[in-house]
Structure formats: structure tokens, C-alpha cells
Scaffold this motif. Sequence first.
Motif, PDB file in Angstrom:
ATOM      1  N   LEU A   1      85.602 100.163 -21.464  1.00 50.01           N
ATOM      2  CA  LEU A   1      84.345  99.976 -20.729  1.00 50.01           C
ATOM      3  C   LEU A   1      84.603 100.062 -19.225  1.00 50.01           C
ATOM      4  N   LEU A   2      85.699  99.456 -18.760  1.00 49.82           N
ATOM      5  CA  LEU A   2      86.063  99.549 -17.345  1.00 49.82           C
ATOM      6  C   LEU A   2      86.325 100.993 -16.937  1.00 49.82           C
ATOM      7  N   GLU A   3      86.961 101.750 -17.831  1.00 57.77           N
ATOM      8  CA  GLU A   3      87.214 103.169 -17.551  1.00 57.77           C
ATOM      9  C   GLU A   3      85.904 103.939 -17.472  1.00 57.77           C
ATOM     10  N   LYS A   4      84.983 103.650 -18.361  1.00 57.62           N
ATOM     11  CA  LYS A   4      83.679 104.318 -18.376  1.00 57.62           C
ATOM     12  C   LYS A   4      82.903 104.033 -17.091  1.00 57.62           C
ATOM     13  N   GLU A   5      83.063 102.808 -16.578  1.00 59.45           N
ATOM     14  CA  GLU A   5      82.374 102.423 -15.341  1.00 59.45           C
ATOM     15  C   GLU A   5      83.089 102.959 -14.103  1.00 59.45           C
ATOM     16  N   GLY A   6      84.220 103.623 -14.284  1.00 54.93           N
ATOM     17  CA  GLY A   6      84.961 104.181 -13.162  1.00 54.93           C
ATOM     18  C   GLY A   6      85.776 103.170 -12.386  1.00 54.93           C
ATOM     19  N   LEU A   7      86.019 101.999 -12.977  1.00 53.48           N
ATOM     20  CA  LEU A   7      86.775 100.943 -12.295  1.00 53.48           C
ATOM     21  C   LEU A   7      88.284 101.094 -12.487  1.00 53.48           C
ATOM     22  N   VAL A   8      88.711 101.781 -13.547  1.00 55.15           N
ATOM     23  CA  VAL A   8      90.140 101.997 -13.791  1.00 55.15           C
ATOM     24  C   VAL A   8      90.365 103.418 -14.281  1.00 55.15           C
ATOM     25  N   SER A   9      91.621 103.822 -14.222  1.00 54.88           N
ATOM     26  CA  SER A   9      92.043 105.096 -14.807  1.00 54.88           C
ATOM     27  C   SER A   9      93.229 104.837 -15.721  1.00 54.88           C
ATOM     28  N   LEU A  10      93.223 105.470 -16.886  1.00 53.42           N
ATOM     29  CA  LEU A  10      94.328 105.349 -17.821  1.00 53.42           C
ATOM     30  C   LEU A  10      95.382 106.429 -17.592  1.00 53.42           C
ATOM     31  N   GLU A  11      95.165 107.268 -16.574  1.00 53.43           N
ATOM     32  CA  GLU A  11      96.083 108.376 -16.316  1.00 53.43           C
ATOM     33  C   GLU A  11      97.342 107.917 -15.586  1.00 53.43           C
ATOM     34  N   THR A  12      97.177 106.985 -14.637  1.00 54.40           N
ATOM     35  CA  THR A  12      98.311 106.483 -13.855  1.00 54.40           C
ATOM     36  C   THR A  12      98.453 104.981 -14.088  1.00 54.40           C
ATOM     37  N   THR A  13      99.642 104.539 -14.527  1.00 53.84           N
ATOM     38  CA  THR A  13      99.850 103.108 -14.773  1.00 53.84           C
ATOM     39  C   THR A  13     101.053 102.606 -13.992  1.00 53.84           C
ATOM     40  N   PHE A  14     100.933 101.368 -13.560  1.00 52.73           N
ATOM     41  CA  PHE A  14     102.016 100.689 -12.853  1.00 52.73           C
ATOM     42  C   PHE A  14     102.557  99.612 -13.784  1.00 52.73           C
ATOM     43  N   VAL A  15     103.848  99.681 -14.071  1.00 52.50           N
ATOM     44  CA  VAL A  15     104.455  98.808 -15.086  1.00 52.50           C
ATOM     45  C   VAL A  15     105.436  97.838 -14.437  1.00 52.50           C
ATOM     46  N   ASP A  16     105.365  96.596 -14.879  1.00 56.15           N
ATOM     47  CA  ASP A  16     106.339  95.599 -14.423  1.00 56.15           C
ATOM     48  C   ASP A  16     106.359  94.458 -15.433  1.00 56.15           C
ATOM     49  N   GLY A  17     107.343  93.563 -15.276  1.00 55.25           N
ATOM     50  CA  GLY A  17     107.484  92.445 -16.211  1.00 55.25           C
ATOM     51  C   GLY A  17     107.744  91.139 -15.482  1.00 55.25           C
ATOM     52  N   THR A  18     107.449  90.049 -16.157  1.00 60.11           N
ATOM     53  CA  THR A  18     107.751  88.719 -15.639  1.00 60.11           C
ATOM     54  C   THR A  18     108.049  87.804 -16.811  1.00 60.11           C
ATOM     55  N   LYS A  19     108.734  86.716 -16.543  1.00 63.40           N
ATOM     56  CA  LYS A  19     109.089  85.768 -17.603  1.00 63.40           C
ATOM     57  C   LYS A  19     108.146  84.572 -17.558  1.00 63.40           C
TER      58      LYS A  19
END
Length: 445
Positions: free
Chosen positions: A130-148
Motif C-alpha cells: 500500500l505504501l508503494e502504491k501511494e508512492g511513499l516507498v520503492s521496492l527497487e532500492t533497499t538499504f540493509v543493516d542489522g542490530t542486536k
Amino acid sequence: MLSTSKVVFKDYNPKENLLFPPNLSELIDEKHPVKIVSDIIDGLDIKSLVNTYKPGGTSCYHPKMLLKVLIYGYLSNIYSSRKIEQALKENIHFMWVSAMSRPDHNTINRFRSQRLKGEIKAIFTQIVLLLEKEGLVSLETTFVDGTKIEANANRYTFVWGKAIKKHKARISQQLEELWNYAEKVAKDELQDTENIDFKEVDSEKVTQTITKINEVLRDKKAPSKVRQKLNYAKKNWAANLDKYKKQQEILGSRNSYSKTDTDATFMRMKDDHMQNGQLKPAYNLQISTNRQFILHYSIHPNPTDTKTLESHLQGFEESYQKVPKELVADAGYGSEENYNLLKYRKIKAYVKYNYFTKDQKSGQITTSQNNPKLAKIREKIFKLLNTPKGVRLRKQRCHDVEPVFAQLKHNKNFKRFLLRGKIKAELEIGILAIAHNLKKMAKAA
């Protein structure tokens, strides 16, 4: 001259009944996050969740209402089912979103830990789409990170892989010493016995060996220390080896686990004011973000980020039936295996390697004589990260994924799970991720 005017107060009579009871909805701003939560959940398809209920019996609270209450609770930094129960009686926003329903803490907890198990990821995915449809996010570019994040487990009851190996080695050594003594005093009785490999022993082999030693020493005057050792071995060693075997099965490829949450691994946490590392039972939370919205999350028992990327990407594909076109990550993911994985999945890898910063300063790419393939990969990655787009994405990563962890752990004060076990921990992160996304959506409205 003294003033003769009187102080005028507004009318105040809390015991006076209202002729027309107020409409709770009118008391809440239209752009308040609680209304965003309600509107979004109303638009979701939750047939799968509804199907977990069986017909007949007494009436149940509607799952949409309970889902709204839980998500708004996590959005408001209220994670305890008892505190949510209290808020339903005292907080106007909870009263409105629940339509004055008052489920108790047991009902709320059962819904969270049982009903939502296996359902929350699909609900989260619907919201991201739904966020993608509203133009708020893109699934094409992702930023990945981790935390404990610390597990809900005792910090002092643990099992270590090294300790198991040490205990097994001690049993093997002492068993061999007993056997050598038996051979010395009763060589004739043992001459037809098959050679025993003392490096690998199990409970059956220990039992058979101890029985044989006892038989040949029955008529011998063995020292009391030997007799005591044999009695102790007979009572304990086989059982201990069975226990170590079960513990190793739980450990798998890990080096430790907590006895009170066997899915949790002891990890070094930097959570005190001096940033000193402390070993605590924890899970490694991996997230993919875009514009500070969470696109995907996964929970891992291994403390390093390097080994998490493959399963994290697999989960992303299961949710969206595709993988991102570009992935941006720090040097913690810059292994040869991960570069090959991203190449195979046709994902452009804006991922640093561990010598990248050094190479930037020297202007010369660090080579590896032992691994020429990795050297070639580094050359390509170095060039890609120094393109205009690579520079932009490297800078953006710091402002995209890292602030999300700051929001979760500091602003929302979510530093320890309430539920135990990997499945339930992942479920709790799902609720938290939905709450995070809807809060950001409310701000963008």
C-alpha cells in the motif's frame, strides 16, 4: 486603593451529567495516528487471520479490533499486555479504536502470541505494498543493516559449544586412562578386545567400556581412587554424553544458546554508557528500508551480519515475488559469498568491503594474492561505489536505515523482547515494524 473586582473562573462540575454524551471520534484529531491505524487496518484483507477462529462457542473479540489495539499500543511504546489492558480503560485513543471494548491482558496476549503467529508477515506485506502504491516507498532500492536486540531470557543460564567439547574431551581422556590402567593390571583378560577409539565416544560406548573395565578389575585390588572414578563414571558419564548430544543438536552451527530461550544466542551488546561489550542472549535483527520505512525484516541467531543476507533476501522474495534491483549495505556484508549471491540474483551490489575506506584514502585497491577472484570483485565494487550514484547511495544509507534502528531502540525504547523463541520474536518485530511504518505514514499525511 484595593481592587473590588472578583476573579472569574470557568464552570467546573465533574459530577454533573452531560445531556448528550460526547462522541469520542470528535475528540480526536482527524490526522491522529490512531485514526491512520484504524483506516489502514480496515482496508486490509485478513481472511487468513479470521479463519484461525472456529465457529460455535462463545462470541470472540473481533480480530481487527485486537490488531488495531496491539499496533497502536506498539506505536505508543506500550508493549505489555497488562498496560494495554489498562490503557483500554483510561486512554481516549484506545477507547475509541476499541469501540469501548475491554479485552483483558490474557486475551490480548493470546491474540498476539497465538492468533498472529504465521499471519503478521502477510499483514505487514500488505501495508508495504500500500505504501508503494501511494508512492511513499520503492521496492527497487533497499538499504540493509542489522542490530542486536536482547532476548527475553536469563542472562546467566547458558550453554557454550566450547564447554561441551571440553567436557566430552575430558570424559574421553579419563576413560582412556581407566582403560590403560585396566590393560596394565589385567592384560590377558583384555587381549581379545577390539581396539577402542577414545577420540569419539558416545553413551553406549562409554557404558560398554566401563562395564568391561569393572569385569576385569573385579578380582584385582584396584586403588580406591580408581574404584571411585569407575563408580562415578558408571553413574554419570553416559547420561552426561546424552545431555551433550542434545545440547549440540540445539546449538547447530552456533557457539552458544540460552537455557531459557534456546533459540537465542549469546552476543556482544554495546548498550551501556561506556559502549563496553556485554554478552547477553539476543537475536540479530535484519531490516531492509527505503525512505526510512521498513520494507522487510528477519530474525537470525548468528551474531554477524555476513551470514544473514541470503535468507534475508529469500524472505524478501517470498513476500513480494521479486528481489530489489539495488542493495546498499556496509562492509559487514562485503564477503565473496555475498557478492556472488547478489550477482547470481541480478542485484546491483552497492556494498562496501572491509578495506574500502583504506583504499579510498590510499587511492589504491587492496589486492589479495591468495584469492585473485576476490581481488577482481573488489575492483568492480570500488569503481561502482565511486560512481556518482554509488557516492549518493553510500551517503543515503547512513540517513535511511540507521535512523530506523535509532527510532526502534531509543525513541520507542524497544531493547528487549517480551516473547520467547525465534518465531514469537519475529512476530513481535512484525508488529513493531507495522507500527513504525504507520507512524511515519501519519506524519506524511
